[in-house]
Write a protein that holds these residues in place. Sequence first.
Motif, PDB file in Angstrom:
ATOM      1  N   ALA A 119      44.454  44.608  42.577  1.00 52.58           N
ATOM      2  CA  ALA A 119      44.095  43.261  43.429  1.00 52.58           C
ATOM      3  C   ALA A 119      44.033  44.132  44.883  1.00 52.58           C
ATOM      4  O   ALA A 119      44.713  45.122  45.234  1.00 52.58           O
ATOM      5  N   GLY A 173      34.474  35.489  41.227  1.00 57.44           N
ATOM      6  CA  GLY A 173      34.550  36.034  42.503  1.00 57.44           C
ATOM      7  C   GLY A 173      33.745  35.567  43.642  1.00 57.44           C
ATOM      8  O   GLY A 173      33.109  34.891  43.540  1.00 57.44           O
ATOM      9  N   THR A 185      32.462  40.281  46.279  1.00 60.08           N
ATOM     10  CA  THR A 185      33.355  40.618  44.943  1.00 60.08           C
ATOM     11  C   THR A 185      32.561  40.166  43.488  1.00 60.08           C
ATOM     12  O   THR A 185      32.067  38.965  43.542  1.00 60.08           O
ATOM     13  N   LYS A 186      32.811  41.299  42.590  1.00 61.04           N
ATOM     14  CA  LYS A 186      32.119  40.987  41.308  1.00 61.04           C
ATOM     15  C   LYS A 186      33.291  41.484  40.304  1.00 61.04           C
ATOM     16  O   LYS A 186      34.126  42.236  40.672  1.00 61.04           O
ATOM     17  N   ASP A 187      33.225  40.864  39.236  1.00 57.85           N
ATOM     18  CA  ASP A 187      34.004  41.080  37.862  1.00 57.85           C
ATOM     19  C   ASP A 187      35.552  40.779  38.340  1.00 57.85           C
ATOM     20  O   ASP A 187      36.659  41.383  37.864  1.00 57.85           O
ATOM     21  N   HIS A 188      35.883  39.877  39.218  1.00 58.27           N
ATOM     22  CA  HIS A 188      37.224  39.411  39.535  1.00 58.27           C
ATOM     23  C   HIS A 188      37.228  38.155  39.715  1.00 58.27           C
ATOM     24  O   HIS A 188      36.177  37.478  40.403  1.00 58.27           O
ATOM     25  N   SER A 216      38.827  35.506  42.354  1.00 55.44           N
ATOM     26  CA  SER A 216      39.236  35.716  43.939  1.00 55.44           C
ATOM     27  C   SER A 216      40.152  34.505  44.200  1.00 55.44           C
ATOM     28  O   SER A 216      39.750  33.331  43.780  1.00 55.44           O
ATOM     29  N   ASP A 249      40.540  39.006  47.508  1.00 54.95           N
ATOM     30  CA  ASP A 249      39.216  39.043  47.031  1.00 54.95           C
ATOM     31  C   ASP A 249      39.278  39.409  45.550  1.00 54.95           C
ATOM     32  O   ASP A 249      38.509  39.033  44.768  1.00 54.95           O
ATOM     33  N   LYS A 250      39.939  40.332  45.317  1.00 53.61           N
ATOM     34  CA  LYS A 250      40.146  40.942  43.949  1.00 53.61           C
ATOM     35  C   LYS A 250      41.568  40.674  43.101  1.00 53.61           C
ATOM     36  O   LYS A 250      42.512  41.517  43.211  1.00 53.61           O
ATOM     37  N   PRO A 283      40.995  41.479  37.781  1.00 48.69           N
ATOM     38  CA  PRO A 283      39.608  41.531  37.026  1.00 48.69           C
ATOM     39  C   PRO A 283      39.311  40.568  35.978  1.00 48.69           C
ATOM     40  O   PRO A 283      40.302  40.199  35.322  1.00 48.69           O
ATOM     41  N   THR A 284      38.294  40.113  36.006  1.00 47.77           N
ATOM     42  CA  THR A 284      37.858  39.017  34.937  1.00 47.77           C
ATOM     43  C   THR A 284      38.139  39.562  33.392  1.00 47.77           C
ATOM     44  O   THR A 284      38.385  38.534  32.649  1.00 47.77           O
TER      45      THR A 284
END
Length: 309
Positions: free
Chosen positions: A2, A60, A66-69, A71, A124-125, A128-129
């Motif tokens: 994170a 995200g 922000t991708k694949d997370h 938030s 932001d992270k 992870p998704t």
Amino acid sequence: MASFGDHDEIIKSISDAPPTHYMVKIESFSLLAKHAIERYETESFEAGGYKWKLVLYPNGNKSKNTKDHVSVYLSLADSTSLVPGWEISAVFRLYLLDQNKDCYLILQGKERRFHAVKREWGFDKFIPTGTFSDASNGYLIEDTSMFGADVFVSKERRSGRGECLSMIKDATSSKHVWKIENFSKLDKESYDSNAFFAGDRKWKIRFYPSGTKQGTGTQLSVFLILADPETVSDGTKIFVEFTIRIFDQLQGRHIAGKVTKWFSQSSLENGWVKYVSLVYFTQPNSGLLLKDVCLVEADVSVLGITSAL
């Protein structure tokens, strides 16, 4: 795993103790994405004498790329009761329940300052998704998850006064024509037109048929006035470009004055004390006064607004 948006050090820990300030249980979590709910705000909760909200981006925060997370943020929910220049420093922890082990993943950053320009801090992270969605990790079980927050206000202070100037892109102008009849019978010091709107504010033209101040007795004086001063709070200023015209009714021309001025509680009217001499105005061939009637037009554009922070 994170990160804060600016890569500050994050303390990650595991605890059996639940958050003391707020929990949110989200059932059918996958439906948030299905229904295009990119941002979810919880109801407000109180901690440290202030109201807060949890803010979740299930896929995200796109504004931070922000991708694949997932938030997750803490947001100050209500600052209306705080004085201008307020600032709150707080340490907060954000929680995610591991339903398999009945314990909480906790993320904590350094002390953060919440104020008018920055009302929201977080991660932001956050996770992870892929990690979040894997049922073996316990964070999303039967499409249900639980997030939480603890907030510890360490200090608060009022800084010096500040302001925010918002310039208006593609400002539109508003025109208002005022027909003044029986000019020779006007016996009051000044007359106001009907109110009209420009830039979500009410305005009027103010006309002094025998002049005012240095123009008294020799000039026409014309002003634009802010007609709803009660809507202008202390620290608010309105930047306006305006033109006032009096039409030459014989030749289809006009005389005009154009300026840009700031309007505020202490400056509710701006214009011209010496707009046009009464001698010229009353000459029959000027066309400005025809059959005891004159036509006055205001053209008003609000270009910017300054408000107190």
